[in-house]
Design a protein around this motif. Structure first.
Motif, PDB file in Angstrom:
ATOM      1  N   PRO A 176       0.831  -1.231   0.000  1.00  0.00           N
ATOM      2  CA  PRO A 176       0.000   0.000   0.000  1.00  0.00           C
ATOM      3  C   PRO A 176       0.857   1.268   0.000  1.00  0.00           C
ATOM      4  O   PRO A 176       1.624   1.506   0.920  1.00  0.00           O
ATOM      5  N   THR A 177       0.734   2.054  -1.066  1.00  0.00           N
ATOM      6  CA  THR A 177       1.533   3.273  -1.167  1.00  0.00           C
ATOM      7  C   THR A 177       1.069   4.338  -0.184  1.00  0.00           C
ATOM      8  O   THR A 177       1.766   5.311   0.035  1.00  0.00           O
ATOM      9  N   SER A 178      -0.103   4.125   0.427  1.00  0.00           N
ATOM     10  CA  SER A 178      -0.613   5.117   1.373  1.00  0.00           C
ATOM     11  C   SER A 178       0.338   5.304   2.547  1.00  0.00           C
ATOM     12  O   SER A 178       0.457   6.381   3.097  1.00  0.00           O
ATOM     13  N   ASN A 179       1.037   4.213   2.945  1.00  0.00           N
ATOM     14  CA  ASN A 179       1.994   4.314   4.049  1.00  0.00           C
ATOM     15  C   ASN A 179       3.129   5.264   3.685  1.00  0.00           C
ATOM     16  O   ASN A 179       3.529   6.113   4.477  1.00  0.00           O
ATOM     17  N   LEU A 180       3.649   5.108   2.478  1.00  0.00           N
ATOM     18  CA  LEU A 180       4.736   5.969   2.023  1.00  0.00           C
ATOM     19  C   LEU A 180       4.227   7.389   1.789  1.00  0.00           C
ATOM     20  O   LEU A 180       4.906   8.363   2.128  1.00  0.00           O
ATOM     21  N   GLN A 181       3.041   7.495   1.225  1.00  0.00           N
ATOM     22  CA  GLN A 181       2.466   8.828   1.009  1.00  0.00           C
ATOM     23  C   GLN A 181       2.222   9.528   2.344  1.00  0.00           C
ATOM     24  O   GLN A 181       2.429  10.734   2.471  1.00  0.00           O
ATOM     25  N   LEU A 182       1.798   8.739   3.357  1.00  0.00           N
ATOM     26  CA  LEU A 182       1.585   9.300   4.685  1.00  0.00           C
ATOM     27  C   LEU A 182       2.907   9.784   5.279  1.00  0.00           C
ATOM     28  O   LEU A 182       2.970  10.856   5.898  1.00  0.00           O
ATOM     29  N   LEU A 183       3.961   8.990   5.072  1.00  0.00           N
ATOM     30  CA  LEU A 183       5.297   9.374   5.557  1.00  0.00           C
ATOM     31  C   LEU A 183       5.729  10.695   4.922  1.00  0.00           C
ATOM     32  O   LEU A 183       6.187  11.620   5.615  1.00  0.00           O
ATOM     33  N   ILE A 184       5.577  10.804   3.611  1.00  0.00           N
ATOM     34  CA  ILE A 184       5.951  12.027   2.897  1.00  0.00           C
ATOM     35  C   ILE A 184       5.125  13.210   3.401  1.00  0.00           C
ATOM     36  O   ILE A 184       5.651  14.299   3.659  1.00  0.00           O
ATOM     37  N   SER A 185       3.828  12.966   3.570  1.00  0.00           N
ATOM     38  CA  SER A 185       2.937  14.019   4.054  1.00  0.00           C
ATOM     39  C   SER A 185       3.330  14.478   5.454  1.00  0.00           C
ATOM     40  O   SER A 185       3.357  15.680   5.746  1.00  0.00           O
ATOM     41  N   ASN A 186       3.677  13.536   6.323  1.00  0.00           N
ATOM     42  CA  ASN A 186       4.086  13.873   7.695  1.00  0.00           C
ATOM     43  C   ASN A 186       5.348  14.715   7.721  1.00  0.00           C
ATOM     44  O   ASN A 186       5.476  15.650   8.525  1.00  0.00           O
ATOM     45  N   GLY A 240      11.357   6.177   7.436  1.00  0.00           N
ATOM     46  CA  GLY A 240      11.791   5.809   6.089  1.00  0.00           C
ATOM     47  C   GLY A 240      13.023   4.910   6.127  1.00  0.00           C
ATOM     48  O   GLY A 240      13.138   3.964   5.333  1.00  0.00           O
ATOM     49  N   VAL A 241      13.944   5.193   7.045  1.00  0.00           N
ATOM     50  CA  VAL A 241      15.133   4.346   7.217  1.00  0.00           C
ATOM     51  C   VAL A 241      14.711   2.928   7.604  1.00  0.00           C
ATOM     52  O   VAL A 241      15.253   1.935   7.109  1.00  0.00           O
ATOM     53  N   ARG A 242      13.702   2.830   8.489  1.00  0.00           N
ATOM     54  CA  ARG A 242      13.209   1.506   8.907  1.00  0.00           C
ATOM     55  C   ARG A 242      12.657   0.735   7.707  1.00  0.00           C
ATOM     56  O   ARG A 242      12.931  -0.467   7.538  1.00  0.00           O
ATOM     57  N   ILE A 243      11.902   1.431   6.840  1.00  0.00           N
ATOM     58  CA  ILE A 243      11.343   0.784   5.654  1.00  0.00           C
ATOM     59  C   ILE A 243      12.462   0.282   4.747  1.00  0.00           C
ATOM     60  O   ILE A 243      12.430  -0.859   4.259  1.00  0.00           O
TER      61      ILE A 243
END
Length: 490
Positions: free
Chosen positions: A362-372, A393-396
């Motif tokens: 789910p790209t929503s997790n990455l999009q949420l990270l960017i948004s945060n 992001g480092v954890r991912i």
């Protein structure tokens, strides 16, 4: 969806949505150093903070004119127009021309900021280069009735100003308290009011730096230079004015008064101020023995330091506290920053090697990270929160590298862009290896010693050959009366 940029405005005491005067353009003025001594870490924190602000505004697509002055005249030892001029005093002590002092410490300031990877301002005007503008502004303030001349010195009439305007709007201090706390100074009885400050100062016979003016030979006061130069390069009204919080009660308060008295308008719409540094919980000061210069921090040659820390480690450490918060130096905190920076850089190196999968995570997790991350930066440039999210992001990255998570090519590209944009372009960090830096320095010192030995033996051919060959590979050798130094040219 990320929010709009908000800035805490010292003038309004509120966090406000940023709305520049002219769409797509930002004018920003930051009070620069007084170049009579080496740049100290308090200076560095302020200029690193405004480097982040400058970089982020550029990243958002604004065309930014960033003006940061060099104070090379008119700054007396005391804020109440008493004491010697700092440059004249230092020049006498070192038996140099004042402009030699200015050149020496301006170079030091630039070298230190370059090590911290700060971008240069758009314009870097000097006080001595704008004497005419300061005289003209002083004349205008006299014409408007807010200044008076006494025995060759021109004073700003604060008590007349406060009849119509709020003199302490920026500092929020009580004028009566200011009057009660202001000392009567010897030789200053020519002032009409105790809060009055000098726009132009008559030069005593022994004073080295002096210029002709309508009121006789003298030199400008400290506050008038910033008003004159910000108006010249950014207009009578502009977007952002910044500096250290220690400038609020006197320097910035007087700047606002000067601009209103001259142009009938306050200069900046947003005032941004950085907080101070402490060491192990105590205020940094020479008298306490807990003050150290950037080169001492890099080399570790100070009693309070366990080791040296690289410029990027120090920059990363500074960004982990919000610019309006007190920042406390300690070996433990610096060592933690060093490890954190290494983790961050190691993760960035892994991104190109990550294997991608057609399985859609789910790209929503990455999009949420960017948004945060962008929400943090838009909330008054909150670098600590942005960095905390970066480590998610480092954890991912590490999880994908270990085969515990999948990533699509699209998400991999998003990660690469996010880390490039934030880590390098906005936070201004660089890849570095402290161990390699120490090895290079040790090797260079050995080569410099060999060159010095050749010169001592009058073997100038070998000495010149060493210098020229080093220059070819990017090492510039500089000889001075203080010894031989080198710089690395990128």
């Amino acid at each position: 969806m990320t929010q709009e940029l908000k800035i805490y405005n010292t003038l309004s005491k509120q966090t406000q949505e940023f709305k520049p005067l002219h769409k797509g353009y930002v004018g920003m003025y930051v009070c620069g150093p007084t170049v009579y001594s080496n740049a100290h870490l308090g200076n560095c924190r302020t200029y690193i903070s405004f480097d982040i602000i400058y970089r982020y505004l550029l990243h958002l697509g604004y065309k930014v004119r960033y003006v940061r002055n060099i104070t090379d005249a008119g700054h007396l030892e005391g804020d109440q127009d008493e004491g010697e001029d700092k440059f004249s005093k230092k020049a006498k002590l070192e038996q140099l021309e004042p402009m030699e002092i200015v050149q020496k410490y301006t170079l030091d300031f630039h070298q230190v900021l370059q090590m911290f990877n700060t971008l240069p301002p758009s314009i870097e005007p000097t006080a001595t280069g704008h004497i005419i503008e300061q005289i003209e502004m002083t004349k205008k303030i006299i014409e408007n009735g807010y200044a008076y001349e006494k025995n060759g010195t021109v004073y700003f009439d604060v008590e007349k100003f406060i009849i119509k305007y709020n003199y302490t709007e920026l500092s929020n201090r009580n004028v009566e308290d200011l009057l009660n706390n202001t000392r009567e100074l010897d030789g200053q009885d020519e002032k009409k009011g105790r809060l009055d400050f000098a726009l132009w100062i008559k030069a005593k016979p022994e004073h080295i730096m002096r210029w002709p003016s309508p009121w006789g030979e003298g030199f400008p006061g400290w506050h008038i230079e910033c008003s004159a130069m910000s108006s010249k390069y950014l207009g009578n009204e502009f977007d952002i004015h910044g500096g250290g919080m220690d400038l609020i009660p006197t320097h910035h308060t007087n700047e606002i008064a000067q601009n209103i008295a001259c142009h009938h308008t306050s200069p900046a719409h947003y005032w941004i101020h950085t907080n101070m540094l402490t060491v192990n919980g105590q205020k940094m000061s020479k008298s306490l023995g807990n003050s150290f210069l950037p080169h001492e921090l890099f080399s570790g040659e100070h009693a309070l330091l366990d080791k040296g820390y690289s410029p990027m480690t120090v920059r990363f450490f500074m960004l982990q506290a919000h610019y309006r918060s007190t920042l406390d130096f300690s070996n433990e905190a610096l060592q933690a920053a060093e490890k954190g920076l290494q983790r961050l850089m190691n993760a960035i190196k892994l991104i190109p090697t990550l294997k991608t999968s057609d399985v859609q995570v789910p790209t929503s997790n990455l999009q949420l990270l960017i948004s945060n991350i962008y929400n943090a930066m838009n909330e008054d440039f909150n670098t600590p929160i942005a960095i905390a999210n970066l480590f998610e992001g480092v954890r991912i990255i590490n999880s994908v590298n270990d085969g515990k998570e999948n990533i699509t090519q699209k998400d991999k590209d998003l990660l690469q862009k996010l880390f490039n944009d934030l880590v390098f372009d906005i936070l201004g960090l660089q890849e570095e290896n402290a161990a390699d830096t120490n090895k290079i320095d040790g090797l260079m010192q050995m080569i410099i010693q060999q060159r010095n030995d050749a010169k001592a033996k009058k073997d100038f051919a070998t000495s010149d050959q060493i210098r020229d060959q080093l220059k070819e590979i990017g090492f510039e050798i500089k000889d001075s009366k203080d010894g031989t130094s080198y710089t690395i040219n990128n």
